[in-house]
Each structure stands twice: as C-alpha cells, then as structure tokens.
Design a protein around this motif. Structure first.
Motif, PDB file in Angstrom:
ATOM      1  N   TYR A 175       0.836  -1.196   0.000  1.00  7.93           N
ATOM      2  CA  TYR A 175       0.000   0.000   0.000  1.00  7.93           C
ATOM      3  C   TYR A 175       0.873   1.249   0.000  1.00  7.93           C
ATOM      4  CZ  TYR A 175      -4.172  -2.779   0.787  1.00  7.93           C
ATOM      5  OH  TYR A 175      -5.203  -3.665   0.641  1.00  7.93           O
ATOM      6  N   PRO A 176       0.484   2.280  -0.763  1.00  7.93           N
ATOM      7  CA  PRO A 176       1.307   3.494  -0.857  1.00  7.93           C
ATOM      8  C   PRO A 176       1.565   4.163   0.492  1.00  7.93           C
ATOM      9  CG  PRO A 176      -0.383   3.474  -2.564  1.00  7.93           C
ATOM     10  CD  PRO A 176      -0.689   2.330  -1.647  1.00  7.93           C
ATOM     11  N   ASP A 177       0.605   4.052   1.428  1.00  8.55           N
ATOM     12  CA  ASP A 177       0.769   4.706   2.724  1.00  8.55           C
ATOM     13  C   ASP A 177       1.325   3.763   3.785  1.00  8.55           C
ATOM     14  OD1 ASP A 177      -1.434   3.117   2.817  1.00  8.55           O
ATOM     15  OD2 ASP A 177      -2.765   4.594   3.734  1.00  8.55           O
ATOM     16  N   ALA A 178       1.842   2.607   3.367  1.00 13.39           N
ATOM     17  CA  ALA A 178       2.446   1.683   4.329  1.00 13.39           C
ATOM     18  C   ALA A 178       3.716   2.302   4.909  1.00 13.39           C
ATOM     19  CB  ALA A 178       2.772   0.358   3.645  1.00 13.39           C
ATOM     20  N   PRO A 179       4.064   1.964   6.161  1.00 16.28           N
ATOM     21  CA  PRO A 179       5.283   2.515   6.778  1.00 16.28           C
ATOM     22  C   PRO A 179       6.512   2.199   5.934  1.00 16.28           C
ATOM     23  CG  PRO A 179       3.944   1.384   8.420  1.00 16.28           C
ATOM     24  CD  PRO A 179       3.333   1.072   7.083  1.00 16.28           C
ATOM     25  N   PRO A 180       7.425   3.150   5.826  1.00 16.84           N
ATOM     26  CA  PRO A 180       8.652   2.897   5.039  1.00 16.84           C
ATOM     27  C   PRO A 180       9.405   1.668   5.564  1.00 16.84           C
ATOM     28  CG  PRO A 180       8.457   5.219   5.637  1.00 16.84           C
ATOM     29  CD  PRO A 180       7.391   4.491   6.397  1.00 16.84           C
ATOM     30  N   GLY A 181       9.860   0.857   4.644  1.00 13.50           N
ATOM     31  CA  GLY A 181      10.611  -0.326   5.025  1.00 13.50           C
ATOM     32  C   GLY A 181       9.774  -1.534   5.367  1.00 13.50           C
ATOM     33  N   SER A 182       8.433  -1.373   5.413  1.00 12.08           N
ATOM     34  CA  SER A 182       7.580  -2.521   5.728  1.00 12.08           C
ATOM     35  C   SER A 182       7.551  -3.479   4.542  1.00 12.08           C
ATOM     36  CB  SER A 182       6.167  -2.057   6.053  1.00 12.08           C
ATOM     37  OG  SER A 182       5.599  -1.375   4.945  1.00 12.08           O
ATOM     38  N   PRO A 183       7.411  -4.770   4.786  1.00 11.54           N
ATOM     39  CA  PRO A 183       7.412  -5.743   3.683  1.00 11.54           C
ATOM     40  C   PRO A 183       6.152  -5.606   2.845  1.00 11.54           C
ATOM     41  CG  PRO A 183       6.854  -6.808   5.747  1.00 11.54           C
ATOM     42  CD  PRO A 183       7.262  -5.413   6.101  1.00 11.54           C
ATOM     43  N   PRO A 184       6.199  -5.973   1.578  1.00 13.79           N
ATOM     44  CA  PRO A 184       5.002  -5.899   0.733  1.00 13.79           C
ATOM     45  C   PRO A 184       3.955  -6.900   1.183  1.00 13.79           C
ATOM     46  CG  PRO A 184       6.777  -7.035  -0.411  1.00 13.79           C
ATOM     47  CD  PRO A 184       7.366  -6.490   0.856  1.00 13.79           C
ATOM     48  N   LEU A 185       2.694  -6.560   0.938  1.00 17.19           N
ATOM     49  CA  LEU A 185       1.606  -7.465   1.290  1.00 17.19           C
ATOM     50  C   LEU A 185       1.600  -8.679   0.357  1.00 17.19           C
ATOM     51  CD1 LEU A 185      -0.944  -8.039   2.970  1.00 17.19           C
ATOM     52  CD2 LEU A 185      -2.237  -6.700   1.282  1.00 17.19           C
ATOM     53  N   LEU A 186       1.900  -8.447  -0.909  1.00 22.62           N
ATOM     54  CA  LEU A 186       1.986  -9.518  -1.902  1.00 22.62           C
ATOM     55  C   LEU A 186       3.358  -9.448  -2.570  1.00 22.62           C
ATOM     56  CD1 LEU A 186      -1.500  -8.995  -3.636  1.00 22.62           C
ATOM     57  CD2 LEU A 186      -0.923 -10.734  -1.931  1.00 22.62           C
ATOM     58  N   HIS A 187       3.956 -10.592  -2.820  1.00 24.15           N
ATOM     59  CA  HIS A 187       5.259 -10.581  -3.482  1.00 24.15           C
ATOM     60  C   HIS A 187       5.453 -11.876  -4.267  1.00 24.15           C
ATOM     61  CE1 HIS A 187       6.895 -13.165  -0.182  1.00 24.15           C
ATOM     62  NE2 HIS A 187       6.022 -12.481   0.537  1.00 24.15           N
ATOM     63  N   HIS A 188       6.087 -11.701  -5.415  1.00 27.18           N
ATOM     64  CA  HIS A 188       6.403 -12.843  -6.294  1.00 27.18           C
ATOM     65  C   HIS A 188       5.157 -13.671  -6.620  1.00 27.18           C
ATOM     66  CE1 HIS A 188      10.523 -11.770  -5.661  1.00 27.18           C
ATOM     67  NE2 HIS A 188      10.462 -12.026  -4.361  1.00 27.18           N
ATOM     68  N   ILE A 189       4.064 -12.978  -6.986  1.00 29.85           N
ATOM     69  CA  ILE A 189       2.838 -13.680  -7.362  1.00 29.85           C
ATOM     70  C   ILE A 189       2.939 -14.081  -8.827  1.00 29.85           C
ATOM     71  CG2 ILE A 189       0.333 -13.490  -7.629  1.00 29.85           C
ATOM     72  CD1 ILE A 189       1.157 -13.561  -4.748  1.00 29.85           C
ATOM     73  N   ASP A 190       3.001 -15.369  -9.064  1.00 26.21           N
ATOM     74  CA  ASP A 190       2.967 -15.917 -10.419  1.00 26.21           C
ATOM     75  C   ASP A 190       1.795 -16.876 -10.492  1.00 26.21           C
ATOM     76  OD1 ASP A 190       5.357 -14.904 -11.973  1.00 26.21           O
ATOM     77  OD2 ASP A 190       6.364 -15.656 -10.165  1.00 26.21           O
ATOM     78  N   LEU A 191       0.833 -16.539 -11.352  1.00 25.15           N
ATOM     79  CA  LEU A 191      -0.382 -17.348 -11.430  1.00 25.15           C
ATOM     80  C   LEU A 191      -0.969 -17.208 -12.821  1.00 25.15           C
ATOM     81  CD1 LEU A 191      -2.305 -19.130  -9.723  1.00 25.15           C
ATOM     82  CD2 LEU A 191      -3.613 -17.044  -9.226  1.00 25.15           C
ATOM     83  N   HIS A 192      -1.387 -18.323 -13.395  1.00 23.66           N
ATOM     84  CA  HIS A 192      -1.980 -18.301 -14.733  1.00 23.66           C
ATOM     85  C   HIS A 192      -3.340 -18.997 -14.688  1.00 23.66           C
ATOM     86  CE1 HIS A 192      -1.902 -19.649 -19.219  1.00 23.66           C
ATOM     87  NE2 HIS A 192      -2.640 -18.578 -19.034  1.00 23.66           N
ATOM     88  N   ILE A 193      -4.372 -18.220 -15.048  1.00 27.17           N
ATOM     89  CA  ILE A 193      -5.727 -18.786 -15.151  1.00 27.17           C
ATOM     90  C   ILE A 193      -6.033 -18.884 -16.641  1.00 27.17           C
ATOM     91  CG2 ILE A 193      -8.137 -18.517 -14.465  1.00 27.17           C
ATOM     92  CD1 ILE A 193      -7.145 -16.609 -12.266  1.00 27.17           C
ATOM     93  N   ARG A 194      -6.169 -20.084 -17.124  1.00 29.64           N
ATOM     94  CA  ARG A 194      -6.323 -20.301 -18.550  1.00 29.64           C
ATOM     95  C   ARG A 194      -7.690 -19.836 -19.031  1.00 29.64           C
ATOM     96  NH1 ARG A 194      -3.291 -25.068 -16.897  1.00 29.64           N
ATOM     97  NH2 ARG A 194      -5.234 -26.151 -16.406  1.00 29.64           N
ATOM     98  N   PRO A 195      -7.823 -19.569 -20.328  1.00 23.84           N
ATOM     99  CA  PRO A 195      -9.107 -19.105 -20.858  1.00 23.84           C
ATOM    100  C   PRO A 195     -10.225 -20.095 -20.536  1.00 23.84           C
ATOM    101  CG  PRO A 195      -7.384 -18.865 -22.503  1.00 23.84           C
ATOM    102  CD  PRO A 195      -6.785 -19.624 -21.376  1.00 23.84           C
ATOM    103  N   GLY A 196     -11.335 -19.605 -20.032  1.00 25.59           N
ATOM    104  CA  GLY A 196     -12.474 -20.433 -19.698  1.00 25.59           C
ATOM    105  C   GLY A 196     -12.326 -21.202 -18.409  1.00 25.59           C
ATOM    106  N   GLU A 197     -11.218 -21.009 -17.693  1.00 24.34           N
ATOM    107  CA  GLU A 197     -10.964 -21.754 -16.463  1.00 24.34           C
ATOM    108  C   GLU A 197     -11.419 -20.936 -15.251  1.00 24.34           C
ATOM    109  OE1 GLU A 197      -7.219 -24.164 -14.501  1.00 24.34           O
ATOM    110  OE2 GLU A 197      -6.854 -22.139 -15.262  1.00 24.34           O
ATOM    111  N   SER A 198     -11.851 -21.634 -14.202  1.00 23.67           N
ATOM    112  CA  SER A 198     -12.185 -21.015 -12.929  1.00 23.67           C
ATOM    113  C   SER A 198     -11.118 -21.399 -11.916  1.00 23.67           C
ATOM    114  CB  SER A 198     -13.553 -21.475 -12.439  1.00 23.67           C
ATOM    115  OG  SER A 198     -14.559 -21.115 -13.356  1.00 23.67           O
ATOM    116  N   MET A 199     -10.554 -20.392 -11.257  1.00 22.15           N
ATOM    117  CA  MET A 199      -9.511 -20.614 -10.274  1.00 22.15           C
ATOM    118  C   MET A 199     -10.007 -20.144  -8.908  1.00 22.15           C
ATOM    119  SD  MET A 199      -6.228 -21.497  -9.685  1.00 22.15           S
ATOM    120  CE  MET A 199      -5.261 -21.267 -11.194  1.00 22.15           C
TER     121      MET A 199
END
Length: 608
Positions: free
Chosen positions: A373-397
C-alpha cells in the motif's frame, strides 16, 4: 481523512482565492458590472451630504421653503437611485453565482469518481461531504457579497475621505487618525481568524462523519446498546466545534470593538472641534453638516471590514479545502508511459478460448506481481510478493488462504482498484495498464464479499453491471443465476427501491443482488470475493448450480473459504504469507498440502 491538514499560517488568502478564477471567468462580465453598479450606488449615497450642505447653507439659511422642498426631492431621488442600483447588483450576481456553485459541485463529484480507491481509504466521507456542501455554500456567499463589497467599501471609504478632506482638511485628518491602528488590528485578526476558520470547517467534516456512521450503523448501535457512548462522542465533537466557533466570535468581537470604537471616537472629536469652529465663525454650518454626514455614511463601510474579512478568510479556507481534493491525482485511463496500439478483445458472447486459442499468454496471468500500500510505513514488507499465477481461458480458479494473506487485495488488482507495485497482470497477453480503465472494467466484473447497494431500484442496482440499454431479459437472467427471484415478489417487483445501503434487505439478499450485478453483463473475466458467504446451505447450492453455467463461458478468479465454493473451480491456488505456495485441483491439494487441508477441514475457521 488525511493525517495532516494544510496549515493557514503561511498561505495567502488572496492567492488561494485566485484559484477560483477558472470558475468565475465565464461570468466575469456580470460580476464586474455588478461591482461597478455597486460602486456607483455607494458613491451616490455620498452625494447626499453635499445636497445637505447646499440646503443648510442655502435654502435653510435664506429661509427659502421652495428650496428646502427641492432639496428634499433631490434627497429622495438619490435614495431611490441608490436602492435601485443595489437591487440591480443583486439581480446581476444571483443566477451566475448559483451556476458557479453548481459547476464546482459537479466537478468535485466527477473528480471523486475518478480518484483511486486508495484516496477513499484515507479520507472520511463526512470530510468529503462537508467540502461539497458547506464549503461551496461559503464560496457562493463570498462571491456574492464580500468579494464585491471589499472593493465597493474600499472605494467608498477612499472617495468619502477625499470629500471630507476637501470639506475641511483639519477635521479630515482627525477622522483619519485611527487608520493605522485599525489596519494593524486587521492584519492580526486575519491571521488568527484563518486558523480558527480552518479548524472549525475541519471539525464540521468530523461531525458529519460521526452522524453518517451513526445512521448507517444504527443497527449495531442499537444491538449493542451503544447509543450513550455514540451520543457522548457526538457531544464531545460538538462541544469542540462550539469552542472553535466561540473563539471565532471573540476574535470578531475584538476587531469590531476596535473598528467601531476608534472611528466613533474620531467622529466625536471632529464633531466637538467642528462645533467650536462654527461658533467662532471659522466654518459654515452646512460644511460641518456635510462633513459629519459623510463621516456617518462611512460608518457602514468601515464597520463591515471585520465581518467581510472574516467571510473572506472562511472562503479562503473553503477554497483550500476544496482544492485539497481537486489536486489529488485521478486515475489515468492507462498507466503513464504506456504506448502502443489499442488492445482488441473478442465480442461479448464469443468465448475467449475460441478467440485466442490456447496460447500460454491467453487468459488471466499474474507475472511476478508485488504490491504494498502506498501509505504503508517505510521499510515494511510488501503485502503480496512474487505472485505468479496463470488462469487459462475459460478456467475457474479458486483462491484460498488464511485471513490477512492478501486474497481480497489480489482480486482488487485485476480491475485496477489498486495498482501493482511491480510486475504485471495481463488479460490475453495484454498488460492491464495498457487497457483504458473503462474498457478493462467493462471486461472484468467483480462481486465483493461486502455487497454495496444504492438507494435506487433493484433493477437499477443489478443493471449497473451491464452496458447502457440492457434489456429486461438480461436482468431476469441475472436474477435467476443469483437465485434472486425474490425481487419479483417485492411490492413493485424489480422497480422496488431498496433504501440506503440496501438495509431493507437481508444480508443474503444483498449478496445475491451483488452477484447478479456481476454476471448480468456476461463478462469475459469474473472476479468474485467470497460471493456466497452470507447464503444458507440450500440457497448456496442453488446459486452454485446456476453459477456453474456462467463459469463455463468465462475466466474466473474466486476467493473461497467453503469447500462447496472451491468445488466450483477447476483449480485452486493457495495464498500464504503473500505468496502463491501451491496450485492444483482440490483433491490434489487436500492430499499434498497440509495448510490447505487444515483450511478446508475448518481448523482455521475461526481465522476467516
């Protein structure tokens, strides 16, 4: 509400008020004409003492009744002319200034719709409401009265002083004596009143927030018997506002005391000196009458300086507060620096699989996405990191994870309610930042766990998710998919108004209408944030059966907590500590992933 507020100590009221010029420019001719008319009207009033001088030194001294009646007629005509001119001034400014206020309010509303979700997360709604109502009312009042009369009264005082000095320069200097103390008092008053005005207008916004939250949360307040504590909180804010208003009143009383007392004392002194000189034969009675009449005519312009300055400071503060919102950067159609051809997508009704084939870039893909979040304290870890995900066409994940793992935030990144910190998200190989927001949000439908309904009809609430001009058949189909046919049994059917926040409906009914809104446009991409959490077991089963048909023709990302919701999806992604730690079918993850098995078995049910 922002944690810091603009200070008034270093800002210039004149420079702040100049920011209103783009709104005032279209009506500047009428406002300028009104100011000229007001100046003429005010100066017309200064002719009256000259007529009185002529009458006293002429017809009265010569005992000429006809001359006295003629002078009375002149006075009557001057009074009527002054009144008519001031009436014309009011007519000139009333309509255009109402238009200026309406335009500013419309611009503020449009701008608020274009500001990012992060802005609305920071600002209290009461503060925004007060800027769109109270502050704009103050600006209209300023443009209608103080703006004109600061000029008019200044000209009137200047012309009046010239007239008095021409009548008798010695008495004129006596009346001019308080000018410096009055000016010094005005400078001190302006700075201190600006601070109090800003504090009061911010407190009005805080008070509006408490009232709004109390009204919207009345069921909670009553359910927990917290009406006394809420009343206490309201009273504390109200008392704080009252204290600030009293401080404003004390400041205004102080400057009024100085502005009224010193000039009145000077006029009294001039009266005594003038009478002595008339008695000595050094001054004519008519000149003394004209001089004192002119001085008395200047009482209103001088006395009004205090509250005109006060209204100007309140208007400057209102302008400052208005542009605090207007200066916020709105969402851009595409990300800065993105260039290239406009992305193309299949027509509605055409499946993504048939339109793009089976390429690895098709569907919905997260590529090394990181978010904080832009207003997160400086130096705080990210909420999400290294998200790699593929939802194929027509697929429900299905997206599964414990509380605080970032599921809702991840889903909010797809329609760009929040912007990724790094990495990218693509739809059919196209970076979502290269897609105009309007088009992106037409392709991606969302349904949130906490459904929001508006004070309109059921049909209007649902059809917000469809293109303009959607047919009744689309509404009926969406209601059927969401098992929301209860709408037809309402007093006016789908035309029934649901009331503010839809609180006249149950939680499950609101959630079903929100789901209907998500599917009514037959979206190509569907993002559902635990859309069935408020449904009973039987309704949930019926909704799931109908939802399977919708999911067969779309690409979907579904936040899920219940195994029954997970089973709607083709595959499952486990989000843990801000990362995707496992992807597979429900059965695969049950047997291979301990954390997933615990979530599905209910061992962490309490942490949902």
């Amino acid at each position: 509400m922002p944690t810091t507020r603009a200070t008034t100590e270093e800002r210039s009221a004149a420079r702040t008020l100049l920011r209103l010029w783009p709104y005032v420019r279209p009506v500047r001719v009428r406002l300028f004409t009104a100011a000229v008319v007001a100046v003429v009207a005010s100066c017309t009033g200064l002719v009256i003492p000259l007529v009185l001088k002529w009458m006293v030194d002429g017809p009265v001294a010569d005992r000429d009744p006809a001359g006295v009646w003629r002078g009375a007629l002149y006075l009557l005509l001057l009074g009527v002319a002054e009144a008519v001119l001031f009436g014309i001034r009011r007519w000139l400014v009333a309509r255009p200034l109402s238009g200026v206020e309406a335009e500013m309010r419309a611009d503020l509303y449009r701008h608020l719709q274009r500001l990012p979700v992060a802005f609305h997360d920071r600002w209290a709604s009461g503060q925004l409401l007060s800027r769109g109502t109270t502050d704009l009312m103050l600006l209209r009042m300023f443009l209608a009265f103080p703006l004109t009369f600061l000029l008019v009264n200044s000209v009137t005082i200047l012309v009046g002083m010239v007239i008095m000095l021409l009548q008798d320069w010695a008495l004129g200097l006596v009346v001019l004596g308080p000018a410096l103390p009055v000016m010094w008092t005005c400078v001190l008053f302006e700075r201190r009143y600006a601070q109090a005005a800003r504090r009061a207008q911010d407190q009005v916004g805080d008070l509006a927030t408490v009232v709004e939250e109390s009204v919207l949360g009345i069921r909670i307040i009553k359910g927990f018997g917290r009406h006394r504590s809420q009343a206490r909180a309201f009273r504390e804010l109200s008392d704080a506002l009252r204290g600030t208003e009293l401080r404003k009143a004390r400041l205004l009383a102080t400057i009024w005391g100085v502005i009224v007392t010193l000039p009145e004392a000077a006029i009294g002194t001039a009266l005594v000196l003038g009478v002595v000189r008339v008695a000595d034969g050094d001054l004519s009675a008519g000149t003394l009458v004209a001089f004192l009449s002119t001085a008395l005519a200047l009482r209103w312009p001088v006395d009004s300086i205090g509250f005109l300055l006060a209204m100007s400071q309140e208007a400057a503060t209102a302008t400052e507060r208005y542009f605090e919102v207007m200066d916020e950067t709105p969402e851009t159609s595409t990300a800065p620096g993105v260039r290239g051809t406009r992305p193309t997508f299949p027509e509605h009704g055409q499946t993504l699989l048939s339109s793009v084939g089976t390429g690895t870039s098709a569907g919905l893909r997260f590529e090394n996405v990181r978010f904080r979040y832009p207003d997160a304290p400086p130096g705080s870890p990210p909420l999400l990191h290294h998200i790699d995900l593929h939802i194929r066409p027509g697929e429900s994940m299905a997206l599964v994870g414990a509380t605080g793992s970032g599921k809702t935030t991840l889903t909010a990144l797809v329609p760009r309610l929040h912007e990724v910190t790094s990495g990218r998200i693509t739809l059919n190989g196209v970076d979502i930042t290269a897609i105009p927001r309007e088009e992106l949000r037409a392709r991606v439908a969302v349904a949130f766990e906490e459904p929001t309904l508006f004070s309109t009809s059921v049909g209007e609430n649902v059809l917000m998710g469809a293109a303009d001009g959607a047919e009744r058949a689309a509404l009926d189909h969406a209601l059927a998919v969401a098992q929301a046919e209860f709408a037809h049994a309402l007093p006016q059917g789908a035309e029934t108004r649901v009331g503010e926040q839809g609180l006249s409906l149950s939680g499950g009914q609101r959630q079903r209408l929100a789901l209907a809104r998500a599917v009514v446009g037959r979206p190509e991409f569907l993002v559902l944030d635990d859309p069935l959490s408020a449904l009973d077991v039987h309704t949930e089963a019926a909704v799931e059966a109908a939802l399977r048909q919708v999911l067969a023709d779309t690409t979907a990302l579904i936040v899920a907590h219940r195994p029954s919701t997970v089973l709607l999806a083709d595959r499952v992604a486990l989000l843990s500590d801000g990362r995707i730690t496992a992807v597979g079918t429900h059965q695969e993850l049950l047997h291979t992933n301990t954390e997933y098995a615990q979530l599905m078995s209910g061992e962490q049910e309490g942490s949902r």
